[in-house]
Design a protein around this motif. Structure first.
Motif, PDB file in Angstrom:
ATOM      1  N   PHE A   7       0.846  -1.191   0.000  1.00  0.00           N
ATOM      2  CA  PHE A   7       0.000   0.000   0.000  1.00  0.00           C
ATOM      3  C   PHE A   7       0.881   1.240   0.000  1.00  0.00           C
ATOM      4  CE2 PHE A   7      -2.721   3.074   2.265  1.00  0.00           C
ATOM      5  CZ  PHE A   7      -3.922   2.892   1.618  1.00  0.00           C
ATOM      6  N   GLY A   8       0.383   2.332  -0.561  1.00  0.00           N
ATOM      7  CA  GLY A   8       1.150   3.578  -0.490  1.00  0.00           C
ATOM      8  C   GLY A   8       0.821   4.481  -1.659  1.00  0.00           C
ATOM      9  N   PRO A   9       1.221   5.740  -1.568  1.00  0.00           N
ATOM     10  CA  PRO A   9       0.901   6.712  -2.617  1.00  0.00           C
ATOM     11  C   PRO A   9       1.641   6.426  -3.922  1.00  0.00           C
ATOM     12  CG  PRO A   9       2.317   7.699  -0.947  1.00  0.00           C
ATOM     13  CD  PRO A   9       1.952   6.334  -0.441  1.00  0.00           C
ATOM     14  N   PRO A  10       1.246   7.092  -5.008  1.00  0.00           N
ATOM     15  CA  PRO A  10       1.949   6.936  -6.286  1.00  0.00           C
ATOM     16  C   PRO A  10       3.420   7.284  -6.121  1.00  0.00           C
ATOM     17  CG  PRO A  10       0.272   8.691  -6.429  1.00  0.00           C
ATOM     18  CD  PRO A  10       0.108   8.026  -5.104  1.00  0.00           C
ATOM     19  N   GLY A  11       4.277   6.393  -6.579  1.00  0.00           N
ATOM     20  CA  GLY A  11       5.719   6.662  -6.505  1.00  0.00           C
ATOM     21  C   GLY A  11       6.360   6.211  -5.203  1.00  0.00           C
ATOM     22  N   SER A  12       5.586   5.547  -4.341  1.00  0.00           N
ATOM     23  CA  SER A  12       6.151   5.151  -3.038  1.00  0.00           C
ATOM     24  C   SER A  12       7.028   3.909  -3.139  1.00  0.00           C
ATOM     25  CB  SER A  12       5.039   4.945  -2.003  1.00  0.00           C
ATOM     26  OG  SER A  12       4.104   3.994  -2.466  1.00  0.00           O
ATOM     27  N   GLY A  13       7.025   3.245  -4.302  1.00  0.00           N
ATOM     28  CA  GLY A  13       7.915   2.101  -4.484  1.00  0.00           C
ATOM     29  C   GLY A  13       7.203   0.754  -4.459  1.00  0.00           C
ATOM     30  N   LYS A  14       5.881   0.752  -4.640  1.00  0.00           N
ATOM     31  CA  LYS A  14       5.121  -0.511  -4.589  1.00  0.00           C
ATOM     32  C   LYS A  14       5.588  -1.476  -5.681  1.00  0.00           C
ATOM     33  CE  LYS A  14       1.100   1.577  -5.103  1.00  0.00           C
ATOM     34  NZ  LYS A  14       1.521   2.994  -5.263  1.00  0.00           N
ATOM     35  N   GLY A  15       5.686  -0.965  -6.901  1.00  0.00           N
ATOM     36  CA  GLY A  15       6.102  -1.820  -8.022  1.00  0.00           C
ATOM     37  C   GLY A  15       7.537  -2.305  -7.846  1.00  0.00           C
ATOM     38  N   THR A  16       8.422  -1.385  -7.457  1.00  0.00           N
ATOM     39  CA  THR A  16       9.846  -1.714  -7.279  1.00  0.00           C
ATOM     40  C   THR A  16      10.007  -2.808  -6.232  1.00  0.00           C
ATOM     41  OG1 THR A  16      10.374   0.585  -7.777  1.00  0.00           O
ATOM     42  CG2 THR A  16      12.087  -0.702  -6.651  1.00  0.00           C
ATOM     43  N   GLN A  17       9.358  -2.652  -5.093  1.00  0.00           N
ATOM     44  CA  GLN A  17       9.513  -3.629  -4.005  1.00  0.00           C
ATOM     45  C   GLN A  17       8.797  -4.936  -4.315  1.00  0.00           C
ATOM     46  OE1 GLN A  17      11.623  -3.336  -1.627  1.00  0.00           O
ATOM     47  NE2 GLN A  17      12.141  -1.176  -1.890  1.00  0.00           N
ATOM     48  N   SER A  18       7.705  -4.863  -5.082  1.00  0.00           N
ATOM     49  CA  SER A  18       6.992  -6.098  -5.445  1.00  0.00           C
ATOM     50  C   SER A  18       7.915  -7.056  -6.177  1.00  0.00           C
ATOM     51  CB  SER A  18       5.791  -5.797  -6.354  1.00  0.00           C
ATOM     52  OG  SER A  18       4.790  -5.142  -5.636  1.00  0.00           O
ATOM     53  N   GLU A  19       8.782  -6.499  -7.027  1.00  0.00           N
ATOM     54  CA  GLU A  19       9.683  -7.363  -7.827  1.00  0.00           C
ATOM     55  C   GLU A  19      10.492  -8.289  -6.934  1.00  0.00           C
ATOM     56  OE1 GLU A  19      12.241  -5.322 -10.595  1.00  0.00           O
ATOM     57  OE2 GLU A  19      10.554  -4.081 -11.259  1.00  0.00           O
ATOM     58  N   GLY A  20      11.091  -7.725  -5.884  1.00  0.00           N
ATOM     59  CA  GLY A  20      11.901  -8.538  -4.974  1.00  0.00           C
ATOM     60  C   GLY A  20      11.052  -9.488  -4.149  1.00  0.00           C
ATOM     61  N   GLU A 129      11.094  12.277 -12.439  1.00  0.00           N
ATOM     62  CA  GLU A 129      12.329  11.662 -12.954  1.00  0.00           C
ATOM     63  C   GLU A 129      11.979  10.479 -13.849  1.00  0.00           C
ATOM     64  OE1 GLU A 129      15.369  12.184  -9.810  1.00  0.00           O
ATOM     65  OE2 GLU A 129      15.737  10.057 -10.250  1.00  0.00           O
ATOM     66  N   ARG A 130      11.057   9.627 -13.367  1.00  0.00           N
ATOM     67  CA  ARG A 130      10.662   8.472 -14.179  1.00  0.00           C
ATOM     68  C   ARG A 130       9.987   8.923 -15.472  1.00  0.00           C
ATOM     69  NH1 ARG A 130       6.622   4.055 -11.798  1.00  0.00           N
ATOM     70  NH2 ARG A 130       5.138   5.721 -12.179  1.00  0.00           N
ATOM     71  N   GLY A 131       9.240  10.044 -15.408  1.00  0.00           N
ATOM     72  CA  GLY A 131       8.528  10.569 -16.575  1.00  0.00           C
ATOM     73  C   GLY A 131       9.434  10.870 -17.751  1.00  0.00           C
ATOM     74  N   THR A 132      10.720  11.088 -17.501  1.00  0.00           N
ATOM     75  CA  THR A 132      11.623  11.408 -18.608  1.00  0.00           C
ATOM     76  C   THR A 132      11.875  10.182 -19.487  1.00  0.00           C
ATOM     77  OG1 THR A 132      13.567  10.951 -17.237  1.00  0.00           O
ATOM     78  CG2 THR A 132      12.827  13.239 -17.322  1.00  0.00           C
ATOM     79  N   THR A 133      11.613   8.977 -18.945  1.00  0.00           N
ATOM     80  CA  THR A 133      11.884   7.761 -19.738  1.00  0.00           C
ATOM     81  C   THR A 133      10.716   6.784 -19.798  1.00  0.00           C
ATOM     82  OG1 THR A 133      12.810   6.739 -17.750  1.00  0.00           O
ATOM     83  CG2 THR A 133      14.394   7.729 -19.281  1.00  0.00           C
ATOM     84  N   SER A 134       9.723   6.901 -18.891  1.00  0.00           N
ATOM     85  CA  SER A 134       8.712   5.830 -18.770  1.00  0.00           C
ATOM     86  C   SER A 134       7.712   5.806 -19.921  1.00  0.00           C
ATOM     87  CB  SER A 134       7.927   5.984 -17.459  1.00  0.00           C
ATOM     88  OG  SER A 134       7.102   7.133 -17.504  1.00  0.00           O
ATOM     89  N   GLY A 135       7.478   6.948 -20.549  1.00  0.00           N
ATOM     90  CA  GLY A 135       6.455   7.004 -21.594  1.00  0.00           C
ATOM     91  C   GLY A 135       5.044   7.001 -20.996  1.00  0.00           C
ATOM     92  N   ARG A 136       4.921   6.971 -19.678  1.00  0.00           N
ATOM     93  CA  ARG A 136       3.595   6.975 -19.048  1.00  0.00           C
ATOM     94  C   ARG A 136       3.031   8.389 -19.081  1.00  0.00           C
ATOM     95  NH1 ARG A 136       3.193   3.532 -13.473  1.00  0.00           N
ATOM     96  NH2 ARG A 136       1.542   5.053 -13.139  1.00  0.00           N
ATOM     97  N   ALA A 137       1.820   8.530 -19.660  1.00  0.00           N
ATOM     98  CA  ALA A 137       1.213   9.857 -19.782  1.00  0.00           C
ATOM     99  C   ALA A 137       1.033  10.503 -18.415  1.00  0.00           C
ATOM    100  CB  ALA A 137      -0.133   9.730 -20.489  1.00  0.00           C
ATOM    101  N   ASP A 138       0.759   9.668 -17.392  1.00  0.00           N
ATOM    102  CA  ASP A 138       0.478  10.241 -16.067  1.00  0.00           C
ATOM    103  C   ASP A 138       1.744  10.609 -15.300  1.00  0.00           C
ATOM    104  OD1 ASP A 138       1.186   7.581 -15.638  1.00  0.00           O
ATOM    105  OD2 ASP A 138      -0.405   7.172 -14.194  1.00  0.00           O
ATOM    106  N   ASP A 139       2.933  10.349 -15.886  1.00  0.00           N
ATOM    107  CA  ASP A 139       4.192  10.780 -15.255  1.00  0.00           C
ATOM    108  C   ASP A 139       4.734  12.046 -15.932  1.00  0.00           C
ATOM    109  OD1 ASP A 139       4.345   8.630 -13.521  1.00  0.00           O
ATOM    110  OD2 ASP A 139       5.822   7.514 -14.676  1.00  0.00           O
ATOM    111  N   GLN A 140       4.010  12.533 -16.937  1.00  0.00           N
ATOM    112  CA  GLN A 140       4.614  13.559 -17.792  1.00  0.00           C
ATOM    113  C   GLN A 140       4.631  14.967 -17.211  1.00  0.00           C
ATOM    114  OE1 GLN A 140       6.220  12.808 -20.729  1.00  0.00           O
ATOM    115  NE2 GLN A 140       5.821  10.694 -20.152  1.00  0.00           N
TER     116      GLN A 140
END
Ligand code: AP5
Length: 192
Positions: A7-20, A129-140
């Motif tokens: 759980f956590g706000p956008p950008g809190s690292g949910k996706g990153t930590q899920s990988e591990g 920072e991620r918006g510069t490479t992610s291509g995600r419209a919601d990071d732009q």
């Protein structure tokens, strides 16, 4: 089964930590954001509808997301999984209530809700920072990122209270290195 909500706000690292975590605990990752983006990439009716909300940084309607996650759980259960990590779901009280009903119907536990705590300043910095490479419209742009944080504060933060009442919520410091945060998450999981 071991079933966790990250759980956590956008950008809190949910996706990153899920990988591990999925590797270490052999869990099935269920990210509603990833599922919705794959629907958009496949240009399905659901994806095209969801895109209108996501591009503006607004939550997709509950009924769409609840139906979608229900089908994914069914598909995974047919494959005999060891457990789930829910990432980005539930994000509203009705979604949390629906997940409770779903889990109790399937007679599977929800063990812990791990909440990553990160300041707004850090969230915005990470996502721009991620918006510069992610291509995600919601990071732009910053306006949309801040809108996502507003959605979180209004609609999602109350979900933490919902699980706190059930004594399932654990707050984890979400700032520091990815490895430090991973260690804190594992400690909370291993204490189960
Ligand atoms: P979703 O895809 O779920 O995105 P989000 O929650 O807004 O956030 P992110 O995935 O961007 O952040 P995260 O917490 O996973 O962080 P990450 O690890 O990626 O949702 C997108 C949209 O879909 C929503 O706005 C909504 O419209 C819709 N949606 C999805 N689920 C929904 C639901 N249940 N109901 C309704 N609508 C829904 O990290 C972010 C960045 O930070 C990365 O670049 C990463 O490398 C970096 N980073 C991570 N950890 C660290 C660290 N420790 N230090 C420095 N940088 C770090």
């Amino acid at each position: 089964m071991l079933n966790l909500i990250l759980f956590g706000p956008p950008g809190s690292g949910k996706g990153t930590q899920s990988e591990g975590l999925i590797k270490k605990y052999q869990l099935q990752h269920l990210s509603t954001g990833d599922i919705l983006r794959s629907e958009i990439a496949n240009q399905t009716a659901l994806g095209l509808e969801a895109k209108k909300f996501m591009d503006k940084g607004i939550l997709v309607p509950d009924e769409v997301v609840i139906g979608m996650i229900g089908s994914k759980i069914d598909a995974c259960m047919a494959q005999d999984v060891a457990g789930f990590i829910f990432d980005g779901f539930p994000r509203t009280i009705p979604q949390a209530e629906a997940l409770d009903r779903l889990m109790s119907f399937k007679n599977i536990p929800l063990n812990k809700v791990l909440s990553l705590e990160v300041s707004e300043q850090e969230l915005v910095k990470r996502l721009l920072e991620r918006g510069t490479t992610s291509g995600r419209a919601d990071d732009q742009n910053e306006e949309i990122i801040r809108q996502r944080v507003v959605e979180y504060r209004i609609k999602t933060e109350p979900v933490a209270g919902f699980y706190d009442k059930q004594k399932k919520l654990v707050r984890i410091k979400g700032e520091g290195t990815v490895d430090e945060i991973f260690t804190s998450l594992c400690k909370a999981i291993d204490s189960l």
